[in-house]
Each structure stands twice: as structure tokens, then as C-alpha cells.
Design an enzyme around this catalytic site. Structure first.
Site, short mmCIF file in Angstrom:
data_model
loop_
_atom_site.label_atom_id
_atom_site.label_comp_id
_atom_site.label_asym_id
_atom_site.label_seq_id
_atom_site.Cartn_x
_atom_site.Cartn_y
_atom_site.Cartn_z
N SER A 21 23.24 26.57 31.93
CA SER A 21 21.98 26.92 31.26
C SER A 21 22.23 27.84 30.06
O SER A 21 21.52 27.75 29.05
CB SER A 21 20.99 27.56 32.25
OG SER A 21 21.42 28.84 32.63
N ASN A 22 23.23 28.70 30.15
CA ASN A 22 23.57 29.51 28.96
C ASN A 22 24.14 28.63 27.85
O ASN A 22 23.87 28.87 26.67
CB ASN A 22 24.58 30.61 29.32
CG ASN A 22 23.90 31.84 29.88
OD1 ASN A 22 23.18 32.54 29.16
ND2 ASN A 22 24.08 32.10 31.16
N MET A 94 34.12 30.57 35.52
CA MET A 94 34.50 31.34 36.69
C MET A 94 36.01 31.43 36.92
O MET A 94 36.48 31.66 38.02
CB MET A 94 33.80 30.78 37.94
CG MET A 94 32.29 30.70 37.80
SD MET A 94 31.50 32.22 37.22
CE MET A 94 31.31 33.08 38.77
N ILE A 96 39.67 33.32 35.63
CA ILE A 96 40.17 34.46 34.88
C ILE A 96 41.26 33.98 33.92
O ILE A 96 42.20 33.30 34.33
CB ILE A 96 40.70 35.55 35.83
CG1 ILE A 96 39.51 36.08 36.66
CG2 ILE A 96 41.37 36.68 35.06
CD1 ILE A 96 39.89 37.08 37.73
N LEU A 97 41.11 34.29 32.65
CA LEU A 97 42.07 33.84 31.65
C LEU A 97 43.28 34.77 31.64
O LEU A 97 43.14 35.99 31.86
CB LEU A 97 41.40 33.82 30.27
CG LEU A 97 40.24 32.82 30.12
CD1 LEU A 97 39.42 33.12 28.87
CD2 LEU A 97 40.75 31.38 30.12
N ASN A 111 31.99 37.16 26.69
CA ASN A 111 31.59 36.75 28.04
C ASN A 111 30.20 37.29 28.33
O ASN A 111 29.83 38.36 27.84
CB ASN A 111 32.57 37.30 29.08
CG ASN A 111 32.20 36.88 30.50
OD1 ASN A 111 31.81 35.73 30.74
ND2 ASN A 111 32.30 37.79 31.44
N HIS A 113 27.87 38.48 31.56
CA HIS A 113 28.08 38.86 32.95
C HIS A 113 26.74 39.33 33.54
O HIS A 113 26.02 40.09 32.89
CB HIS A 113 29.12 39.99 33.03
CG HIS A 113 29.43 40.40 34.42
ND1 HIS A 113 30.22 39.65 35.26
CD2 HIS A 113 29.02 41.47 35.15
CE1 HIS A 113 30.30 40.24 36.44
NE2 HIS A 113 29.57 41.35 36.40
N ASP A 149 35.98 41.87 33.21
CA ASP A 149 34.64 42.39 32.87
C ASP A 149 34.68 43.81 32.30
O ASP A 149 33.79 44.62 32.57
CB ASP A 149 33.72 42.34 34.12
CG ASP A 149 33.55 40.92 34.65
OD1 ASP A 149 33.56 39.98 33.83
OD2 ASP A 149 33.41 40.75 35.87
N GLU A 178 19.42 36.35 30.05
CA GLU A 178 20.74 35.99 29.52
C GLU A 178 20.59 35.02 28.35
O GLU A 178 21.32 35.10 27.36
CB GLU A 178 21.61 35.35 30.61
CG GLU A 178 22.01 36.30 31.72
CD GLU A 178 22.96 35.65 32.73
OE1 GLU A 178 23.75 34.78 32.35
OE2 GLU A 178 22.90 36.03 33.92
C1 GAR Z 1 25.21 33.30 34.69
O1 GAR Z 1 24.35 34.13 35.42
C2 GAR Z 1 26.38 34.10 34.16
O2 GAR Z 1 26.05 35.40 33.77
C3 GAR Z 1 27.28 34.11 35.37
O3 GAR Z 1 27.18 32.81 35.91
C4 GAR Z 1 25.90 32.28 35.61
C5 GAR Z 1 26.08 30.93 34.94
O4 GAR Z 1 24.86 30.28 34.76
N1 GAR Z 1 28.62 34.43 35.00
C6 GAR Z 1 29.45 35.10 35.79
O5 GAR Z 1 29.16 35.46 36.91
C7 GAR Z 1 30.83 35.35 35.20
N2 GAR Z 1 31.54 36.29 35.96
P1 GAR Z 1 24.76 29.01 33.80
O6 GAR Z 1 25.90 28.07 34.18
O7 GAR Z 1 23.42 28.41 34.11
O8 GAR Z 1 24.87 29.50 32.38
#
Ligand code: GAR
Length: 192
Positions: A21-22, A94, A96-97, A111, A113, A149, A178
Site C-alpha cells: 500500500s505504501n 522485511m 535486513i540489508l 525506510n 517504520h 531502524d 504512512e
Molecule cells: C507498513 O506499516 C510499514 O511501515 C511496515 O510494514 C507495513 C507495510 O505495509 N514496515 C515495517 O514494519 C518495516 N520494518 P504495505 O506493504 O501496505 O506498504
């Protein structure tokens, strides 16, 4: 970095692992005239990531790599360099690079978070915020460095935790923020 317009837009790759979604909100943002970025690639470590569907819908190149070892990461680096990628946005990515990967794109990886960093690095952020009776949860966009993070924060948005919130209901409200925060972060670092 200076604000670029027209064909000078910053060539960007979005890394995803799940829903995307992001990613969708960043694609929508990139279509605006004022946007300093153009999204050239979607990269995922998960061939089943739902967000990969946006590759077809918006005609953006996609690639899947397993990111399991340095050889696989090398392939990603080559792909990014071949496509002249100058900005990487991790969006629900998800994995870690490695340090070496990050060093290859110093200051060019962002990123998002789902917590008010430095609180709650890692996973299950909303669960932790609720358990600790925090008043607020929220989200943060930050530069990526070699510590999880922990890179320099660009911007944050607080979201009030309601009495009856579960991690799921809270995550949903934070996710809506976000979608605004990530484009705002990009404007912030790429505008003069
Ligand atoms: C989001 O809430 C993002 O902040 C989180 O995963 C979700 C992805 O949603 N990211 C993390 O937790 C990274 N450590 P999306 O796939 O719908 O964008």
C-alpha cells in the site's frame, strides 16, 4: 539534493515484501507534476508479495531476488546500477540489508517504520505500544544506516491510541498516515 523536474526526476526503486500500500501511494505521488521522483523499478524478496501487482497496473519493471546471501545482493546492486537508480525506498521491506549493500547507496536509502522511532525498532511495534499503555503510536521515515531502524529521522507522524485499539486497528490508522508521510519525507529531502 536539488529538486528535479521533467526528465531530471530522481530514478527511484521501491523495495517491498507484502501488500504494497505504501508502494501504491508512492506511485500516485510520483505521478504528480511536483514530484521529484520517477519510479523505475519495484524489487521484492518475495515472489508472492501482493504489491507486485502494481508492476502490471502501472507498467513499472519488477524484479524478485531472494536476498539470502551476498551473491544475491550483488545481483540487486547490479540491477540498480544498470537502471541508474539514485534513490531506494524501503516500503514494507522485511529483509535486513547488509552493510556492504547500504554502503553502495550511502545516504540514498529510505525506510518507513510503523513506530515513533527511536521507540520500538524491529517487529510488532503496535503491540508493544499498546502493551506499554502509550498514548501514541505512529510512523517514521528515516535514512537507512547499518543499524536496524536507527538512521537519521526525516519526519514522523503521531497517531493517538484509542482505548479499544488492537494492534490491527491501530496499524490500519497508522498506515493511512504512512501514505502521506512517505511522500512528504521525499519532498523534504529532495526540495530546496
Ligand atoms: C507498513 O506499516 C510499514 O511501515 C511496515 O510494514 C507495513 C507495510 O505495509 N514496515 C515495517 O514494519 C518495516 N520494518 P504495505 O506493504 O501496505 O506498504
Amino acid at each position: 539534493m536539488a529538486l528535479s523536474t521533467g526528465s531530471n526526476k530522481i530514478k527511484t526503486a521501491i523495495f517491498i515484501s507484502g501488500t504494497g500500500s505504501n508502494l501504491k501511494s508512492l506511485i500516485k505521488f510520483s505521478e504528480l507534476k511536483k514530484s521529484p521522483i520517477i519510479i523505475k523499478m519495484i524489487i521484492s524478496n518475495n515472489s508472492k508479495a501482493k504489491g507486485l501487482k502494481y508492476s502490471k497496473i502501472y507498467k513499472i519493471k519488477k524484479k524478485v531476488f531472494d536476498f539470502k546471501n551476498s551473491l544475491s545482493e550483488k545481483k540487486v546492486i547490479n540491477e540498480l546500477k544498470e537502471n541508474n537508480i539514485d534513490l531506494i525506498c524501503l516500503a514494507g521491506f522485511m529483509k535486513i540489508l547488509s552493510k556492504s549493500f547500504i554502503n553502495n547507496f550511502k545516504g540514498k536509502i529510505l525506510n518507513i517504520h510503523p513506530s515513533l522511532l527511536p521507540k520500538y525498532k524491529g517487529l510488532n511495534t503496535h503491540e508493544k505500544a499498546i502493551k506499554n499503555n502509550d498514548k501514541y503510536s505512529g510512523c517514521t521515515v528515516h535514512f537507512v544506516n547499518s543499524k536496524l531502524d536507527s538512521g537519521r529521522i526525516i519526519n514522523q507522524k503521531k497517531v493517538r491510541i484509542k482505548k479499544l485499539d488492537t494492534p490491527k486497528t491501530l496499524a490500519k490508522r497508522v498506515l493511512m498516515q504512512e501514505h502521506k508521510l512517505y511522500p512528504a519525507a521525499i519532498m523534504k529531502i529532495l526540495s530546496l
